[in-house]
Design a protein around this motif. Sequence first.
Motif, PDB file in Angstrom:
ATOM      1  N   GLU A   1      -2.179  -0.890  17.540  1.00  0.00           N
ATOM      2  CA  GLU A   1      -1.669  -0.036  18.630  1.00  0.00           C
ATOM      3  C   GLU A   1      -0.142   0.005  18.648  1.00  0.00           C
ATOM      4  N   GLY A   2       0.482  -0.877  17.909  1.00  0.00           N
ATOM      5  CA  GLY A   2       1.921  -1.067  18.069  1.00  0.00           C
ATOM      6  C   GLY A   2       2.807   0.021  17.475  1.00  0.00           C
ATOM      7  N   ASN A   3       4.071   0.015  17.926  1.00  0.00           N
ATOM      8  CA  ASN A   3       5.091   0.912  17.370  1.00  0.00           C
ATOM      9  C   ASN A   3       5.355   0.572  15.909  1.00  0.00           C
ATOM     10  N   THR A   4       5.233  -0.733  15.575  1.00  0.00           N
ATOM     11  CA  THR A   4       5.471  -1.176  14.204  1.00  0.00           C
ATOM     12  C   THR A   4       4.563  -0.422  13.235  1.00  0.00           C
TER      13      THR A   4
ATOM     14  N   CYS B   1       7.255  -6.157  11.698  1.00  0.00           N
ATOM     15  CA  CYS B   1       7.016  -6.746  13.035  1.00  0.00           C
ATOM     16  C   CYS B   1       8.025  -6.183  14.028  1.00  0.00           C
ATOM     17  N   PRO B   2       7.761  -6.394  15.321  1.00  0.00           N
ATOM     18  CA  PRO B   2       8.796  -6.069  16.312  1.00  0.00           C
ATOM     19  C   PRO B   2       9.740  -7.255  16.508  1.00  0.00           C
ATOM     20  N   VAL B   3      10.796  -7.026  17.286  1.00  0.00           N
ATOM     21  CA  VAL B   3      11.696  -8.115  17.691  1.00  0.00           C
ATOM     22  C   VAL B   3      11.151  -8.716  18.981  1.00  0.00           C
ATOM     23  N   TYR B   4      11.016 -10.040  19.021  1.00  0.00           N
ATOM     24  CA  TYR B   4      10.676 -10.761  20.251  1.00  0.00           C
ATOM     25  C   TYR B   4      11.806 -11.750  20.503  1.00  0.00           C
ATOM     26  N   PHE B   5      12.513 -11.566  21.590  1.00  0.00           N
ATOM     27  CA  PHE B   5      13.672 -12.405  21.922  1.00  0.00           C
ATOM     28  C   PHE B   5      14.546 -12.629  20.691  1.00  0.00           C
ATOM     29  N   ASP B   6      14.947 -11.523  20.109  1.00  0.00           N
ATOM     30  CA  ASP B   6      15.867 -11.482  18.957  1.00  0.00           C
ATOM     31  C   ASP B   6      15.262 -11.986  17.657  1.00  0.00           C
ATOM     32  N   ASN B   7      14.057 -12.517  17.698  1.00  0.00           N
ATOM     33  CA  ASN B   7      13.508 -13.158  16.506  1.00  0.00           C
ATOM     34  C   ASN B   7      12.184 -12.507  16.121  1.00  0.00           C
TER      35      ASN B   7
ATOM     36  N   GLY C   1       2.952  -7.797  11.666  1.00  0.00           N
ATOM     37  CA  GLY C   1       2.830  -8.901  12.626  1.00  0.00           C
ATOM     38  C   GLY C   1       3.043  -8.523  14.072  1.00  0.00           C
ATOM     39  N   SER C   2       2.743  -7.264  14.445  1.00  0.00           N
ATOM     40  CA  SER C   2       2.822  -6.927  15.868  1.00  0.00           C
ATOM     41  C   SER C   2       1.644  -7.569  16.589  1.00  0.00           C
ATOM     42  N   HIS C   3       1.903  -8.149  17.740  1.00  0.00           N
ATOM     43  CA  HIS C   3       0.802  -8.750  18.517  1.00  0.00           C
ATOM     44  C   HIS C   3      -0.140  -7.670  19.032  1.00  0.00           C
ATOM     45  N   LYS C   4       0.317  -6.395  19.003  1.00  0.00           N
ATOM     46  CA  LYS C   4      -0.543  -5.293  19.467  1.00  0.00           C
ATOM     47  C   LYS C   4      -1.399  -4.721  18.337  1.00  0.00           C
ATOM     48  N   GLY C   5      -1.318  -5.322  17.159  1.00  0.00           N
ATOM     49  CA  GLY C   5      -2.159  -4.899  16.041  1.00  0.00           C
ATOM     50  C   GLY C   5      -1.946  -3.439  15.675  1.00  0.00           C
TER      51      GLY C   5
ATOM     52  N   SER D   1      22.409  -4.449  16.456  1.00  0.00           N
ATOM     53  CA  SER D   1      22.695  -5.891  16.535  1.00  0.00           C
ATOM     54  C   SER D   1      21.452  -6.679  16.948  1.00  0.00           C
ATOM     55  N   ASN D   2      20.475  -5.996  17.524  1.00  0.00           N
ATOM     56  CA  ASN D   2      19.224  -6.679  17.908  1.00  0.00           C
ATOM     57  C   ASN D   2      18.469  -7.238  16.709  1.00  0.00           C
ATOM     58  N   PHE D   3      18.866  -6.834  15.497  1.00  0.00           N
ATOM     59  CA  PHE D   3      18.149  -7.290  14.293  1.00  0.00           C
ATOM     60  C   PHE D   3      18.899  -8.398  13.546  1.00  0.00           C
TER      61      PHE D   3
ATOM     62  N   GLY E   1      12.971   1.418  19.828  1.00  0.00           N
ATOM     63  CA  GLY E   1      11.605   1.559  19.303  1.00  0.00           C
ATOM     64  C   GLY E   1      10.590   2.097  20.295  1.00  0.00           C
ATOM     65  N   GLU E   2      10.873   1.931  21.597  1.00  0.00           N
ATOM     66  CA  GLU E   2       9.906   2.437  22.587  1.00  0.00           C
ATOM     67  C   GLU E   2       9.868   3.957  22.611  1.00  0.00           C
ATOM     68  N   ILE E   3      10.778   4.567  21.861  1.00  0.00           N
ATOM     69  CA  ILE E   3      10.808   6.032  21.794  1.00  0.00           C
ATOM     70  C   ILE E   3       9.504   6.579  21.188  1.00  0.00           C
TER      71      ILE E   3
ATOM     72  N   SER F   1      11.137  -3.371  10.883  1.00  0.00           N
ATOM     73  CA  SER F   1      11.071  -3.920  12.238  1.00  0.00           C
ATOM     74  C   SER F   1      11.530  -2.889  13.256  1.00  0.00           C
ATOM     75  N   ASN F   2      11.102  -3.090  14.488  1.00  0.00           N
ATOM     76  CA  ASN F   2      11.624  -2.250  15.572  1.00  0.00           C
ATOM     77  C   ASN F   2      11.801  -3.098  16.811  1.00  0.00           C
ATOM     78  N   CYS F   3      12.720  -2.635  17.686  1.00  0.00           N
ATOM     79  CA  CYS F   3      12.953  -3.368  18.929  1.00  0.00           C
ATOM     80  C   CYS F   3      13.085  -2.371  20.068  1.00  0.00           C
ATOM     81  N   GLY F   4      12.976  -2.876  21.304  1.00  0.00           N
ATOM     82  CA  GLY F   4      12.980  -1.984  22.454  1.00  0.00           C
ATOM     83  C   GLY F   4      14.361  -1.535  22.898  1.00  0.00           C
ATOM     84  N   LEU F   5      15.381  -2.365  22.678  1.00  0.00           N
ATOM     85  CA  LEU F   5      16.721  -2.034  23.159  1.00  0.00           C
ATOM     86  C   LEU F   5      17.453  -1.135  22.175  1.00  0.00           C
TER      87      LEU F   5
END
Length: 243
Positions: free
Chosen positions: A14-17, A85-91, A8-12, A143-145, A172-174, A135-139
Amino acid sequence: MKITVFSGSHKGREGNTLLMVTEFLKGAGEAGAETELIILAEKKIGYCKGLFECWLKTPGRCSIRDDMDELLPLFLASDVVVFACPVYFDNVPALMKTFVDRLTPLLYPHFEEVEKGEYGHVKRFDKVPDLAVISNCGLPGQSNFQVQSLFFRRLARSLHTEVIAEVYRDEGEIFRGKDNMLLKPLLSKYRKLLRSAGRELVERQVISEKLREALEKPIVPPSIYIKFGNEEWDRLIKENKLA
Ligand SMILES: Cc1cc2nc3c(=O)[nH]c(=O)nc-3n(C[C@H](O)[C@H](O)[C@H](O)COP(=O)(O)O)c2cc1C
């Protein structure tokens, strides 16, 4: 064993997910699973209209005609469904939530007590797949999950199943630095861990505590990630100003 990933990455693609999902599925495939990957961004999935028509007018079937017509049977035919999916505003991102809302036809409207003091809806289908989360997140920081993990566990409870594995990658931006000489060996080690997770899930239906700990370890110390991450943002801001 049939494993279906709904990514469910919005980047389809291309995403890190997807980098995570690809390695995980390689491992699962090596262990003998039949795997299928659905990129939700490539599908037509409308919002649930909230009218309970899947309960009242066309029982067990949504009244909206779109790609959920194929995705719901695929969901049910799977032994394990992986929500990625990635994390978007913690969710979860809106795309994933839209997909999840459309799982409502899997239930009957009627209420029941599912465990002491906890209530839910009666299940419509006998066999419901086990769930897993990638899932992955940028920070930096696991705890982001917290919200996502709770969300998917509550979803599993609602659907009368359980979450059998969770793979969460902070920093995740790594993955964007995959061509960096210093990061390459670290990312290659992490990719191996993801393949092991896919294999373990098929072979044991769980991910061992040892592997989970290894998967959750920071790839680089947070202070380094923050320093180089901010430098990269400055570079990108400059690059975009010049364009
Ligand atoms: C709208 C939006 C909200 C985000 N919110 C968070 C957040 O709350 N915490 C976090 O750590 N990262 C957050 N991120 C960063 C993404 O989780 C991160 O970039 C991730 O690697 C994206 O995965 P993808 O490439 O598969 O889309 C957010 C990104 C976007 C676009």
